[in-house]
Scaffold this motif. Structure first.
Motif, PDB file in Angstrom:
ATOM      1  N   PRO A 237       0.931  -1.244   0.403  1.00  0.00           N
ATOM      2  CA  PRO A 237      -0.091  -0.304   0.505  1.00  0.00           C
ATOM      3  C   PRO A 237       0.716   1.441  -0.179  1.00  0.00           C
TER       4      PRO A 237
ATOM      5  N   ASN B  96     -14.293  -0.354  -5.068  1.00  0.00           N
ATOM      6  CA  ASN B  96     -13.207  -1.238  -4.933  1.00  0.00           C
ATOM      7  C   ASN B  96     -12.422  -1.964  -6.075  1.00  0.00           C
TER       8      ASN B  96
ATOM      9  N   ALA C 136      -9.487  -4.579  -8.118  1.00  0.00           N
ATOM     10  CA  ALA C 136      -8.596  -5.487  -8.078  1.00  0.00           C
ATOM     11  C   ALA C 136      -8.311  -6.165  -8.996  1.00  0.00           C
TER      12      ALA C 136
ATOM     13  N   GLN D 279      -0.802  -2.655  -9.089  1.00  0.00           N
ATOM     14  CA  GLN D 279      -0.538  -1.568  -8.296  1.00  0.00           C
ATOM     15  C   GLN D 279      -2.334  -1.793  -6.312  1.00  0.00           C
ATOM     16  N   THR D 280      -3.824  -2.627  -7.346  1.00  0.00           N
ATOM     17  CA  THR D 280      -4.117  -2.692  -6.748  1.00  0.00           C
ATOM     18  C   THR D 280      -4.920  -4.309  -6.305  1.00  0.00           C
TER      19      THR D 280
ATOM     20  N   TYR E 293      -5.292  -3.002   1.165  1.00  0.00           N
ATOM     21  CA  TYR E 293      -5.212  -1.197   0.872  1.00  0.00           C
ATOM     22  C   TYR E 293      -6.478  -1.754   2.401  1.00  0.00           C
TER      23      TYR E 293
ATOM     24  N   SER F 123     -10.280   3.274  -1.928  1.00  0.00           N
ATOM     25  CA  SER F 123     -10.642   3.111  -2.807  1.00  0.00           C
ATOM     26  C   SER F 123      -9.079   2.475  -3.500  1.00  0.00           C
ATOM     27  N   GLU F 124      -9.547   1.374  -4.500  1.00  0.00           N
ATOM     28  CA  GLU F 124      -8.150   1.669  -5.044  1.00  0.00           C
ATOM     29  C   GLU F 124      -7.958   3.000  -6.624  1.00  0.00           C
TER      30      GLU F 124
ATOM     31  N   ALA G 223      -6.151   5.184  -4.953  1.00  0.00           N
ATOM     32  CA  ALA G 223      -4.729   4.740  -4.543  1.00  0.00           C
ATOM     33  C   ALA G 223      -3.944   4.304  -5.832  1.00  0.00           C
ATOM     34  N   THR G 224      -4.479   4.244  -6.795  1.00  0.00           N
ATOM     35  CA  THR G 224      -3.475   3.325  -8.005  1.00  0.00           C
ATOM     36  C   THR G 224      -4.056   5.185  -9.355  1.00  0.00           C
TER      37      THR G 224
END
Lengths: 213, 213
Positions: free
Chosen positions: A205, B45, B47, B100-101, B105, B110-111, B114-115
């Motif tokens: 993360p 989310n 992934a 990266q997901t 986390y 939320s991915e 984050a990405t």
């Protein structure tokens, strides 16, 4: 690029072969495998599958999807009879013979004979391997699920032996399947070689993963 | 090439990360997808999954394998909560963000945030799509199987809408996923572009299938 949109009813109204081609390309690139099996009379069978999927590493479990009414029904019958099968990666040198195994041959005709691929046997399993395949592994049948929604069958096997070229084993444990010329399938009939973009570090993360050189 | 052989006990005795890398590369090239989902509070989310598999065309059914204890557990929880999800092909431009997901986390993060990937919504489904993905489709959750042998979960969805670039739709119905720059995954961390060898004609017992030009 300009997008096009398909609703549920658009999909329903497609001509059936068009729809099969369409939906089969939707899941992305697929594994390209030949599954070898044998019946209790010693008749060998070989069939191309693009639905082989990793299920777990410890124990090492692999699954694949079979349709009881398809040209690959003999694979299913044989596995339930002799409790074993082999999975053999399809490479660029044998993809035409591999595709040809999907023809509807009689049960008494071995796809090895029909396509010119060579059966090869290990000491452990009755089921035949494909000599021309570089990466291959043997499995014991462990579980079968019939999916209620459409009657397809998920077959699960436990990996009991693995044969790979020594030069394709990488230091971190993975197999360099691109080096072994393993190919990928798209849809029902399209075969593809690959070119590695990169390996990426384990994602955490607090920092973006990076290329492993 | 010189072959190397692994027995059941060789596999059992491998160091666990080595074995995970090894067995994950055994099934061949894998589909590269981002699964978008949302919980009942509206938390999105995203992934990465390499286990998406075609299950049927009529009705159009897609499955994927999930591990309840993995970093992708939120995907499973969300799908069971809101009964829908999206599958978005990973292309060469976004594979690093996609990888990266897989970082662990918190559920409140939320991915997408984050990405840097962009959520996008259709009129039909609550679950988010990925704007940067060229080929994407929405699914209604229909069935769930827990595999006895190792506790992994097979989730099955029915395709209810599809969005693809118009220029990637081929005359016979298939989608040219290579043109859309969809990529393939090998093992846990290796990403690959593709190059088409050929399409082959429908195989029949009485004649060898040929390249379609």
């Amino acid at each position: 690029m300009k997008n096009t949109y398909f609703s549920s009813s658009d999909i329903l109204e497609m001509e059936s072969r068009q729809r099969a081609a369409f939906i089969n390309s939707l899941s992305g690139f697929k594994s390209a495998s030949l599954i070898g099996s044998i019946d209790s009379n010693g008749n060998t069978n070989l069939a191309v599958f693009s639905s082989v999927v990793h299920l777990g590493s410890n124990p090492a479990l692999i699954g694949f999807i079979n349709r009881p009414d398809s040209t690959s029904r003999h694979t299913l019958e044989n596995i339930l009879e002799t409790n074993c099968f082999t999975i053999n990666h399809i490479n660029a040198a044998i993809y035409k013979q591999a595709h040809q195994t999907s023809a509807r041959y009689d049960k008494t005709i071995s796809e090895f004979d029909a396509t010119g691929l060579t059966p090869e046997f290990s000491k452990l399993l009755e089921a035949p391997y494909v000599r021309e395949s570089q990466i291959k592994y043997g499995l014991e049948f462990v579980e079968k699920y019939e999916l209620k929604i459409n009657g397809t069958i998920l077959i699960i096997g436990k990996v009991v032996e693995i044969i790979i070229p020594e030069s394709c084993l990488l230091a971190h444990g993975a197999i360099d399947i691109e080096k072994a010329e393993t190919i990928a399938i798209s849809g029902l009939d399209s075969y593809h070689t690959t070119h590695q973009l990169a390996r990426l570090t384990y994602a955490k993360p607090d920092k973006m993963s990076e290329e492993i050189s």
